[in-house]
Design a protein around this motif. Structure first.
Motif, PDB file in Angstrom:
ATOM      1  N   ILE A 171      -9.988   3.289 -16.580  1.00 31.20           N
ATOM      2  CA  ILE A 171      -8.780   2.495 -16.829  1.00 31.20           C
ATOM      3  C   ILE A 171      -9.102   1.089 -16.343  1.00 31.20           C
ATOM      4  CG2 ILE A 171      -6.326   2.212 -16.346  1.00 31.20           C
ATOM      5  CD1 ILE A 171      -6.184   5.215 -15.834  1.00 31.20           C
ATOM      6  N   ALA A 172      -9.281   0.182 -17.287  1.00 31.29           N
ATOM      7  CA  ALA A 172      -9.810  -1.139 -16.945  1.00 31.29           C
ATOM      8  C   ALA A 172      -8.932  -1.878 -15.937  1.00 31.29           C
ATOM      9  CB  ALA A 172      -9.954  -1.979 -18.210  1.00 31.29           C
ATOM     10  N   ALA A 173      -9.582  -2.558 -15.030  1.00 31.17           N
ATOM     11  CA  ALA A 173      -8.902  -3.409 -14.054  1.00 31.17           C
ATOM     12  C   ALA A 173      -9.859  -4.558 -13.751  1.00 31.17           C
ATOM     13  CB  ALA A 173      -8.587  -2.618 -12.790  1.00 31.17           C
ATOM     14  N   ALA A 174      -9.376  -5.768 -13.880  1.00 27.68           N
ATOM     15  CA  ALA A 174     -10.282  -6.918 -13.742  1.00 27.68           C
ATOM     16  C   ALA A 174     -10.348  -7.459 -12.319  1.00 27.68           C
ATOM     17  CB  ALA A 174      -9.825  -8.032 -14.686  1.00 27.68           C
ATOM     18  N   VAL A 175      -9.360  -7.075 -11.501  1.00 29.21           N
ATOM     19  CA  VAL A 175      -9.352  -7.553 -10.111  1.00 29.21           C
ATOM     20  C   VAL A 175      -8.945  -6.417  -9.160  1.00 29.21           C
ATOM     21  CG1 VAL A 175      -8.829 -10.001 -10.571  1.00 29.21           C
ATOM     22  CG2 VAL A 175      -6.959  -8.365 -10.389  1.00 29.21           C
ATOM     23  N   VAL A 176      -9.409  -6.533  -7.904  1.00 34.83           N
ATOM     24  CA  VAL A 176      -8.877  -5.697  -6.823  1.00 34.83           C
ATOM     25  C   VAL A 176      -7.996  -6.621  -5.988  1.00 34.83           C
ATOM     26  CG1 VAL A 176      -9.401  -4.354  -4.755  1.00 34.83           C
ATOM     27  CG2 VAL A 176     -10.894  -4.186  -6.747  1.00 34.83           C
ATOM     28  N   VAL A 177      -6.784  -6.146  -5.701  1.00 32.21           N
ATOM     29  CA  VAL A 177      -5.822  -6.951  -4.965  1.00 32.21           C
ATOM     30  C   VAL A 177      -5.509  -6.241  -3.656  1.00 32.21           C
ATOM     31  CG1 VAL A 177      -3.477  -7.894  -5.083  1.00 32.21           C
ATOM     32  CG2 VAL A 177      -4.838  -7.724  -7.155  1.00 32.21           C
ATOM     33  N   VAL A 178      -5.327  -7.029  -2.585  1.00 33.65           N
ATOM     34  CA  VAL A 178      -4.900  -6.436  -1.308  1.00 33.65           C
ATOM     35  C   VAL A 178      -3.681  -7.182  -0.805  1.00 33.65           C
ATOM     36  CG1 VAL A 178      -7.166  -5.584  -0.571  1.00 33.65           C
ATOM     37  CG2 VAL A 178      -6.503  -7.905   0.044  1.00 33.65           C
ATOM     38  N   ASP A 179      -2.824  -6.455  -0.101  1.00 31.46           N
ATOM     39  CA  ASP A 179      -1.694  -7.080   0.573  1.00 31.46           C
ATOM     40  C   ASP A 179      -2.021  -7.115   2.053  1.00 31.46           C
ATOM     41  OD1 ASP A 179       0.078  -7.825  -1.374  1.00 31.46           O
ATOM     42  OD2 ASP A 179       1.013  -5.840  -1.498  1.00 31.46           O
ATOM     43  N   ALA A 180      -2.091  -8.305   2.614  1.00 34.48           N
ATOM     44  CA  ALA A 180      -2.376  -8.437   4.050  1.00 34.48           C
ATOM     45  C   ALA A 180      -1.054  -8.610   4.772  1.00 34.48           C
ATOM     46  CB  ALA A 180      -3.278  -9.640   4.288  1.00 34.48           C
ATOM     47  N   LYS A 181      -0.791  -7.749   5.757  1.00 28.27           N
ATOM     48  CA  LYS A 181       0.530  -7.793   6.394  1.00 28.27           C
ATOM     49  C   LYS A 181       0.684  -9.009   7.306  1.00 28.27           C
ATOM     50  CE  LYS A 181      -0.678  -5.165  10.378  1.00 28.27           C
ATOM     51  NZ  LYS A 181      -0.836  -6.445  11.051  1.00 28.27           N
ATOM     52  N   ASP A 182      -0.419  -9.597   7.741  1.00 31.43           N
ATOM     53  CA  ASP A 182      -0.345 -10.813   8.559  1.00 31.43           C
ATOM     54  C   ASP A 182      -1.666 -11.568   8.463  1.00 31.43           C
ATOM     55  OD1 ASP A 182      -2.133  -9.394  10.155  1.00 31.43           O
ATOM     56  OD2 ASP A 182      -0.587  -8.741  11.551  1.00 31.43           O
ATOM     57  N   LYS A 183      -1.769 -12.655   9.216  1.00 35.82           N
ATOM     58  CA  LYS A 183      -2.956 -13.510   9.126  1.00 35.82           C
ATOM     59  C   LYS A 183      -4.213 -12.759   9.614  1.00 35.82           C
ATOM     60  CE  LYS A 183      -5.227 -17.255   8.376  1.00 35.82           C
ATOM     61  NZ  LYS A 183      -6.007 -17.061   7.162  1.00 35.82           N
ATOM     62  N   THR A 184      -4.042 -11.925  10.625  1.00 35.59           N
ATOM     63  CA  THR A 184      -5.189 -11.168  11.146  1.00 35.59           C
ATOM     64  C   THR A 184      -5.749 -10.254  10.064  1.00 35.59           C
ATOM     65  OG1 THR A 184      -4.038 -11.141  13.248  1.00 35.59           O
ATOM     66  CG2 THR A 184      -5.925  -9.693  13.077  1.00 35.59           C
TER      67      THR A 184
END
Ligand SMILES: CC(C)(COP(=O)(O)OP(=O)(O)OC[C@H]1O[C@@H](n2cnc3c(N)ncnc32)[C@H](O)[C@@H]1OP(=O)(O)O)[C@@H](O)C(=O)NCCC(=O)NCCS
Length: 168
Positions: A122-135
């Motif tokens: 299932i094609a996906a061109a990017v991996v995305v992450v959600d960072a909960k804070d700056k660290t």
């Protein structure tokens, strides 16, 4: 033999002793992860020590997502076709138990290799992450993730780059 195994979360896993130091991420694992799996909102993968195979010491979640092409930095956008939305895979949460330092990189490597394998079907061109804070953002940046200009808590890595790091 590897020190840890990575498995899809099931009822056999003990998650109540998991403590990554962030209450909301501990709580998610105990209260919401199984429901999310059941409702197909997220896939949850856990790391268990080989000598304690029921005990969760790390986890991450994956689900399908999309990002607006206009939200990507110009140099990334120009490498993609001009569709309004770009398909991606979201690593929504990623955490390791305080007693297992050094597991973070293994969790991320496992998540990224799973993204590469999944994107073949299932094609996906990017991996995305959600960072909960700056660290957390700093941790992801350490591995090459780039902040979305309009949404600093969300970072991405082109799948092309992930593929070079983790050839199938
Ligand atoms: C973020 C987290 C997963 C890192 O796990 P870890 O086991 O400490 O990570 P590792 O030791 O494998 O670190 C890998 C590399 O990242 C670096 N690193 C770790 N945390 C970092 C941070 N917050 N900022 C910058 N670099 C970081 C390490 O120094 C190491 O670099 P090196 O290879 O040059 O030595 C862990 O601290 C955690 O679970 N935190 C709570 C949950 C959380 O914030 N998750 C983030 C996503 S929501």
């Amino acid at each position: 033999m590897s020190e840890y195994a990575c498995e899809a979360l099931t009822k056999k896993h003990n998650r109540k002793d998991f403590d990554c130091g962030v209450e909301v991420l501990n709580d998610y694992l105990v209260r919401f992860a199984s429901q999310d799996v059941k409702r197909k909102v997220a896939a949850v993968f856990v790391f268990v020590p080989s000598d304690e195979p029921k005990r969760v010491v790390g986890y991450y979640t994956l689900c399908a997502t999309s990002v607006e092409l206009s939200g990507l930095p110009d140099d990334a956008a120009k490498r993609l076709p001009r569709y309004p939305q770009v398909p991606g895979i979201l690593i929504g949460r990623l955490a390791r138990d305080l007693g297992h330092p050094g597991l973070g990189r293994l969790l991320l490597a496992d998540a990224l290799s799973r993204c590469i394998r999944s994107a073949e079907d299932i094609a996906a061109a990017v991996v995305v992450v959600d960072a909960k804070d700056k660290t957390a953002a700093n941790f992801y940046e350490r591995f090459g993730f780039i902040s979305l200009p309009k949404m600093k808590s969300r970072l991405f890595l082109p799948m092309e780059t992930v593929g070079k790091l983790y050839p199938a």
